[in-house]
Design a protein around this motif. Sequence first.
Motif, PDB file in Angstrom:
ATOM      1  N   ASP A 131      40.001  36.021  32.442  1.00 15.88           N
ATOM      2  CA  ASP A 131      40.920  35.104  31.775  1.00 15.88           C
ATOM      3  C   ASP A 131      40.221  33.809  31.353  1.00 15.88           C
ATOM      4  OD1 ASP A 131      42.872  37.000  32.186  1.00 15.88           O
ATOM      5  OD2 ASP A 131      43.768  35.984  33.914  1.00 15.88           O
ATOM      6  N   ALA A 132      39.382  33.250  32.240  1.00 15.90           N
ATOM      7  CA  ALA A 132      38.699  31.989  31.936  1.00 15.90           C
ATOM      8  C   ALA A 132      37.681  32.160  30.809  1.00 15.90           C
ATOM      9  CB  ALA A 132      38.025  31.449  33.189  1.00 15.90           C
ATOM     10  N   ALA A 133      37.068  33.336  30.734  1.00 15.32           N
ATOM     11  CA  ALA A 133      36.061  33.585  29.701  1.00 15.32           C
ATOM     12  C   ALA A 133      36.682  34.064  28.395  1.00 15.32           C
ATOM     13  CB  ALA A 133      35.045  34.614  30.198  1.00 15.32           C
ATOM     14  N   GLY A 134      37.975  34.361  28.421  1.00 16.74           N
ATOM     15  CA  GLY A 134      38.652  34.830  27.216  1.00 16.74           C
ATOM     16  C   GLY A 134      38.212  36.214  26.794  1.00 16.74           C
ATOM     17  N   LEU A 135      37.930  37.063  27.768  1.00 17.53           N
ATOM     18  CA  LEU A 135      37.459  38.417  27.481  1.00 17.53           C
ATOM     19  C   LEU A 135      38.617  39.403  27.489  1.00 17.53           C
ATOM     20  CD1 LEU A 135      34.301  38.433  29.769  1.00 17.53           C
ATOM     21  CD2 LEU A 135      34.393  38.046  27.315  1.00 17.53           C
ATOM     22  N   ASP A 136      38.488  40.437  26.694  1.00 15.30           N
ATOM     23  CA  ASP A 136      39.495  41.495  26.637  1.00 15.30           C
ATOM     24  C   ASP A 136      38.874  42.793  27.148  1.00 15.30           C
ATOM     25  OD1 ASP A 136      41.919  42.686  26.122  1.00 15.30           O
ATOM     26  OD2 ASP A 136      41.414  43.180  24.046  1.00 15.30           O
ATOM     27  N   LEU A 137      38.398  42.732  28.400  1.00 13.84           N
ATOM     28  CA  LEU A 137      37.738  43.884  29.016  1.00 13.84           C
ATOM     29  C   LEU A 137      38.487  44.292  30.278  1.00 13.84           C
ATOM     30  CD1 LEU A 137      34.026  42.622  28.925  1.00 13.84           C
ATOM     31  CD2 LEU A 137      35.072  44.275  27.390  1.00 13.84           C
ATOM     32  N   PRO A 138      38.479  45.578  30.610  1.00 19.75           N
ATOM     33  CA  PRO A 138      39.080  45.995  31.883  1.00 19.75           C
ATOM     34  C   PRO A 138      38.218  45.516  33.057  1.00 19.75           C
ATOM     35  CG  PRO A 138      38.088  47.869  30.778  1.00 19.75           C
ATOM     36  CD  PRO A 138      37.987  46.709  29.835  1.00 19.75           C
ATOM     37  N   PRO A 139      38.813  45.385  34.241  1.00 20.80           N
ATOM     38  CA  PRO A 139      38.053  44.910  35.406  1.00 20.80           C
ATOM     39  C   PRO A 139      36.780  45.710  35.677  1.00 20.80           C
ATOM     40  CG  PRO A 139      40.377  44.949  35.909  1.00 20.80           C
ATOM     41  CD  PRO A 139      40.222  45.579  34.553  1.00 20.80           C
ATOM     42  N   SER A 140      36.806  47.015  35.465  1.00 17.17           N
ATOM     43  CA  SER A 140      35.612  47.832  35.731  1.00 17.17           C
ATOM     44  C   SER A 140      34.440  47.380  34.869  1.00 17.17           C
ATOM     45  CB  SER A 140      35.909  49.310  35.492  1.00 17.17           C
ATOM     46  OG  SER A 140      36.267  49.533  34.143  1.00 17.17           O
ATOM     47  N   GLU A 141      34.698  46.983  33.640  1.00 14.97           N
ATOM     48  CA  GLU A 141      33.622  46.517  32.761  1.00 14.97           C
ATOM     49  C   GLU A 141      33.149  45.117  33.158  1.00 14.97           C
ATOM     50  OE1 GLU A 141      33.985  47.119  28.537  1.00 14.97           O
ATOM     51  OE2 GLU A 141      35.164  48.945  28.868  1.00 14.97           O
ATOM     52  N   ILE A 142      34.048  44.295  33.688  1.00 15.58           N
ATOM     53  CA  ILE A 142      33.648  42.969  34.173  1.00 15.58           C
ATOM     54  C   ILE A 142      32.685  43.141  35.352  1.00 15.58           C
ATOM     55  CG2 ILE A 142      34.415  40.775  35.163  1.00 15.58           C
ATOM     56  CD1 ILE A 142      35.374  41.037  32.339  1.00 15.58           C
TER      57      ILE A 142
END
Length: 101
Positions: A29-40
């Motif tokens: 959320d802080a980085a403004g990413l639209d990735l699923p948790p597994s990719e994070i």
Amino acid sequence: MTEFLTDRERIIRVLLSSQEPLDVYQIRDAAGLDLPPSEIYDELEHVAKTLKRQGLKLAVVPARCRNCGYEFRDRERLKRPSKCPRCHSERIEPPRFYVRR
């Protein structure tokens, strides 16, 4: 300016600017990413290597079972465990990450 940063650069920037350890949802959320948790989690593996080259360390506050309090201290993988080995609960608090100098 942040629109030209890679996902990893955004994650590093968020971790360096944070005053407290963050879980993958807070990082996303802080980085403004639209990735699923597994990719994070996958990106964090690479972030750790990048930080190491810069003389920094990606530190981990271990995942913890919300049911019995068991802490997953000796885990090598960054991802959230699926089940507690002590009580078999799936109510696991995800690991949190921060940068140590």
